[in-house]
Design a protein around this motif. Structure first.
Motif, PDB file in Angstrom:
ATOM      1  N   GLU A  27       0.795   0.917  -5.931  1.00  0.00           N
ATOM      2  CA  GLU A  27       0.833  -0.535  -6.159  1.00  0.00           C
ATOM      3  C   GLU A  27      -0.459  -1.004  -6.824  1.00  0.00           C
ATOM      4  OE1 GLU A  27       3.200  -2.654  -5.912  1.00  0.00           O
ATOM      5  OE2 GLU A  27       4.625  -2.014  -4.382  1.00  0.00           O
ATOM      6  N   GLY A  32       4.038  -0.083  -9.219  1.00  0.00           N
ATOM      7  CA  GLY A  32       5.080  -0.555  -8.311  1.00  0.00           C
ATOM      8  C   GLY A  32       6.272  -1.127  -9.055  1.00  0.00           C
ATOM      9  N   PRO A  33       7.236  -1.677  -8.315  1.00  0.00           N
ATOM     10  CA  PRO A  33       7.296  -1.820  -6.866  1.00  0.00           C
ATOM     11  C   PRO A  33       7.497  -0.480  -6.140  1.00  0.00           C
ATOM     12  CG  PRO A  33       8.808  -3.351  -7.956  1.00  0.00           C
ATOM     13  CD  PRO A  33       8.385  -2.348  -8.979  1.00  0.00           C
ATOM     14  N   GLU A  55       1.726  -7.942   1.021  1.00  0.00           N
ATOM     15  CA  GLU A  55       3.187  -7.864   0.899  1.00  0.00           C
ATOM     16  C   GLU A  55       3.660  -6.524   0.354  1.00  0.00           C
ATOM     17  OE1 GLU A  55       4.592 -11.170  -1.346  1.00  0.00           O
ATOM     18  OE2 GLU A  55       3.916 -12.658   0.118  1.00  0.00           O
ATOM     19  N   THR A  56       2.758  -5.799  -0.271  1.00  0.00           N
ATOM     20  CA  THR A  56       3.133  -4.500  -0.839  1.00  0.00           C
ATOM     21  C   THR A  56       2.301  -3.401  -0.198  1.00  0.00           C
ATOM     22  OG1 THR A  56       1.513  -4.755  -2.627  1.00  0.00           O
ATOM     23  CG2 THR A  56       3.760  -5.530  -3.054  1.00  0.00           C
ATOM     24  N   PRO A  57       2.822  -2.188  -0.137  1.00  0.00           N
ATOM     25  CA  PRO A  57       4.183  -1.783  -0.494  1.00  0.00           C
ATOM     26  C   PRO A  57       5.189  -2.316   0.527  1.00  0.00           C
ATOM     27  CG  PRO A  57       3.050   0.028   0.583  1.00  0.00           C
ATOM     28  CD  PRO A  57       2.025  -1.054   0.416  1.00  0.00           C
ATOM     29  N   ALA A  58       6.437  -2.426   0.120  1.00  0.00           N
ATOM     30  CA  ALA A  58       7.496  -2.885   1.022  1.00  0.00           C
ATOM     31  C   ALA A  58       7.966  -1.725   1.886  1.00  0.00           C
ATOM     32  CB  ALA A  58       8.659  -3.438   0.217  1.00  0.00           C
ATOM     33  N   ALA A  79      13.040  -0.911  -7.608  1.00  0.00           N
ATOM     34  CA  ALA A  79      11.934  -0.086  -7.113  1.00  0.00           C
ATOM     35  C   ALA A  79      11.567   0.989  -8.131  1.00  0.00           C
ATOM     36  CB  ALA A  79      12.313   0.569  -5.790  1.00  0.00           C
TER      37      ALA A  79
END
Length: 218
Positions: A27, A32-33, A55-58, A79
């Motif tokens: 990221e 990313g995502p 908020e990242t990574p998901a 993604a």
């Protein structure tokens, strides 16, 4: 989307550490995502992610029996990478995940026990036909055992150029669920992880080229 599975059947090799650091680095470097999946019942990756303010990574929860469909859903959400953390000692489950992977990262500590345990996983990886790369972790710099480990592993497959040193920072709990590379972005660990991520991307690129070449000549 490219799927990376991190697995070693030997405990303590640094699977979860690599998963979270590589996901964050991907990221941070604009690749990313990135999604992460925790398939280890101990839930160490999940516990870390729950503390994060970033908020990242998901992270996404997927049941094992719905993994393939779930990954396709992640793919449709745009993604770029999905990195899957795994448990030790469950080669049957790991084998099913290998079949979904574009690349398996195989962390190995330079120790006699780790090197003795490695061939079981190697045989399974080769049986599945999945590309894999060894990553030497918890390395003591400039030691003979590290050089010996790299030489032994290279007989079985590719060894990542970047070695991951035995650093306290990789194990330290930072505020807000940060990784050591976020807490100390100019530190030695950050340089190592950035180098390793470049190695991983290079492996994925080479594998894609080989796959495309095989299709053309197939």
């Amino acid at each position: 989307m490219q799927i990376i599975v991190i697995n070693s059947q030997k405990g303590g090799s640094g699977k979860t550490m690599l998963c979270k650091h590589l996901a964050v680095e991907a990221e941070r470097s604009g690749d990313g995502p990135v999604f992460v999946i925790d398939t280890d019942p101990q839930g160490t990756l999940t516990a870390w992610h729950s503390k994060r303010e970033a908020e990242t990574p998901a992270r996404v929860d997927l049941p094992f029996n719905g993994m393939e469909k779930g990954l396709e859903l992640i793919r449709t959400h745009g993604a770029a990478y999905c990195i899957i953390d795994t448990a030790s000692g469950r080669l049957d489950i790991a084998s099913e995940l290998f079949k979904l992977a574009d690349l398996v990262i195989f962390p190995v500590q330079p120790s006699e026990d780790d090197l003795t345990a490695a061939p079981v996983t190697v045989q399974n990886l080769k049986a599945c036909g999945v590309p894999f790369v060894f990553v030497l972790t918890r390395v003591k710099p400039n030691t003979l055992i590290t050089a010996q480990a790299a030489a032994i592993l290279s007989k079985h497959g590719q060894v990542a150029e970047t070695l991951i040193a035995d650093r306290t920072g990789y194990k330290s709990p930072y505020a807000k669920g940060q990784t050591s590379t976020e807490a100390e972005p100019k530190g030695a660990a950050a340089q190592e992880i950035a180098g390793l991520w470049r190695n991983i991307k290079s492996c994925l690129h080479e594998n894609m080229q080989e796959s495309e070449a095989l299709k053309k000549h197939g």
